[in-house]
Design a protein around this motif. Structure first.
Motif, PDB file in Angstrom:
ATOM      1  N   ALA A  49       0.793  -1.371  -0.126  1.00 38.01           N
ATOM      2  CA  ALA A  49       0.071   0.015  -0.060  1.00 38.01           C
ATOM      3  C   ALA A  49       0.950   1.336  -0.182  1.00 38.01           C
ATOM      4  CB  ALA A  49      -0.827   0.147   1.383  1.00 38.01           C
ATOM      5  N   ARG A  53       0.604   4.273  -2.828  1.00 39.60           N
ATOM      6  CA  ARG A  53       0.437   5.766  -2.288  1.00 39.60           C
ATOM      7  C   ARG A  53       1.658   6.681  -2.928  1.00 39.60           C
ATOM      8  NH1 ARG A  53       0.201   3.526   2.835  1.00 39.60           N
ATOM      9  NH2 ARG A  53      -1.991   3.207   3.687  1.00 39.60           N
ATOM     10  N   ARG A  56       0.738   7.131  -6.656  1.00 42.62           N
ATOM     11  CA  ARG A  56      -0.187   8.023  -6.724  1.00 42.62           C
ATOM     12  C   ARG A  56       0.222   9.373  -6.918  1.00 42.62           C
ATOM     13  NH1 ARG A  56      -4.194   6.474  -2.493  1.00 42.62           N
ATOM     14  NH2 ARG A  56      -4.519   4.494  -3.843  1.00 42.62           N
ATOM     15  N   ASP A  61      -1.508   5.633 -11.374  1.00 46.18           N
ATOM     16  CA  ASP A  61      -2.626   4.695 -10.846  1.00 46.18           C
ATOM     17  C   ASP A  61      -2.342   3.326 -11.059  1.00 46.18           C
ATOM     18  OD1 ASP A  61      -4.907   2.963 -10.389  1.00 46.18           O
ATOM     19  OD2 ASP A  61      -5.907   4.998 -10.185  1.00 46.18           O
ATOM     20  N   GLY A  92      -3.856  -1.208   4.247  1.00 49.74           N
ATOM     21  CA  GLY A  92      -4.266   0.257   3.915  1.00 49.74           C
ATOM     22  C   GLY A  92      -5.452   0.845   4.576  1.00 49.74           C
ATOM     23  N   THR A  97      -6.272   2.153   0.727  1.00 44.74           N
ATOM     24  CA  THR A  97      -5.130   1.961  -0.461  1.00 44.74           C
ATOM     25  C   THR A  97      -4.821   0.377  -0.523  1.00 44.74           C
ATOM     26  OG1 THR A  97      -4.194   4.285  -0.183  1.00 44.74           O
ATOM     27  CG2 THR A  97      -3.123   2.431  -1.311  1.00 44.74           C
TER      28      THR A  97
END
Length: 384
Positions: A49, A53, A56, A61, A92, A97
């Motif tokens: 996770a 992140r 992101r 993505d 997450g 996430t």
């Protein structure tokens, strides 16, 4: 930071991610790569996770751009029984996430597509010189001057010795075979990531890659095998012949040409510092060049992405001073890197025990401890 110049050495995950970050900040980036083509490996891997992140934060993505498959559950087993099982959602829990399995080549393509116009790629460039007086990097014929040199040149980084000569690469004494099976030949599977520990330092793990198929990895003692892929395939069949289902199905569905192998190595001890100021600029280590943790917990890619995002945060925080920014980067990263490295090495040591040792330890370790450790590995958030 407009028109400032940076050199990134190495175009793996860490190098690509740092080039994206620098480009977004307005730096002109020379990305130097020893290979003739920018191409990801045909393998699968886990992005925890924390790594999702970080992606992101880079504008990528993991599910849409890199075709990642969310992991529903992580399982740890020995040959006889389930030792630990926990829902991936707990990793997450703060923001939902997911952890994902990704096809390495697809992740690589997603990163390359985000490089931006400020990045000039120089393939087939074997960097063999870092000038620590008038900061620059170069090969036998060219030199790239810069205010910032990012060494993302892998676990065997020659640059690391300039900053942390007491942090060598250590051979773990095992080799890891990997296979990626296309979807039409992949055995029936769930969206779980499973790792099975056995005697004599043997380990087998597998995961689902959705439309990209399935991946597996197997660790055995010794060094690189010189035999042909066909014989290597037969050896793997023999080494794991008595292991529980679906291990045999994954091996049988893999063609010899789809096998890869690599020695398992890690950096130890972790460098006490990750950067070296040079005048008004500096040299900094990212990714495996900085920390190269034992791969048993599959943290390498996630840590590399975290590194790049944190570097961007540090440069935004101290836009007028590269040395000050790199000092902030060190302070933000070292505690986490040391924690992950210690845990990875500890688990590798346990998994490398003699016959019966791993099984006994897995039975003795509380499920809650495993869950808490896994959660601590995924708790990273992009700094603000």
């Amino acid at each position: 930071m407009q028109n400032r110049r940076a050199v990134v050495v190495g175009a793996g995950v860490a190098g690509l991610a740092s080039a994206i970050v620098l480009s977004k900040l307005g730096w002109r980036v020379a990305l130097l790569e020893r290979r003739e083509r920018l191409k990801g490996e045909n393998l699968g891997m886990v992005l925890w996770a924390s790594g999702v992140r970080a992606l992101r934060a880079l504008g990528v993505d993991a599910l849409l751009d890199a075709s990642g498959t969310p992991v529903d559950r992580f399982e740890i087993r020995n040959e006889d029984r389930l030792s630990s099982s926990f829902a991936a959602a707990m990793l997450g829990a703060d923001d939902g996430t997911p952890s994902v399995m990704v096809h390495t080549a697809m992740l690589y393509e997603a990163l390359v597509s985000r490089l931006g116009d400020n990045v000039q790629v120089h393939p087939a460039t074997q960097v063999d010189r870092i000038d620590m007086v008038d900061l620059a990097a170069g090969d036998a014929s060219r030199r790239w001057d810069a205010e910032l040199v990012v060494a993302a040149d892998g676990i065997d980084s020659p640059t690391r010795a300039l900053i942390a000569p007491g942090s060598p690469t250590v051979d773990a004494g095992v080799v890891c075979f990997r296979g990626l099976i296309p979807a039409h030949r992949a055995p029936e599977r769930t969206t779980d990531a499973v790792e099975i520990y056995g005697p004599d330092r043997r380990r087998f793990g597998y995961g689902d890659l959705g439309n990209a198929g399935a991946c597996w990895w197997a660790t055995v003692p010794g060094g690189m095998r010189p035999e042909s892929p066909q014989i290597q395939h037969e050896l793997i069949n023999r080494w794991f012949a008595d292991w529980p289902a679906p291990v045999g199905k994954f091996i049988a569905a893999t063609r010899p040409s789809e096998l890869t192998q690599q020695p398992v190595r890690y950096v130890w001890p972790v460098p006490p510092v990750l950067h070296q100021p040079v005048g008004n600029g500096g040299l900094v280590l990212l990714g495996d060049a900085a920390h190269g943790v034992a791969p048993i917990l599959a943290q390498g890619a996630s840590l590399a992405l975290e590194d790049a995002v944190t570097l961007g945060w540090a440069l935004r925080r101290s836009p007028e001073s590269v040395p000050a920014a790199l000092g902030s980067y060190d302070r933000a990263r070292l505690a986490r890197i040391k924690r992950v490295a210690r845990l990875s090495r500890r688990v590798h040591t346990i998994a490398s025990g003699g016959r019966g040792v791993t099984k006994s330890l897995l039975r003795a370790v509380p499920d809650s401890w495993v869950q808490n450790q896994a959660a601590s590995l995924s708790d990273w958030q992009p700094p603000r």
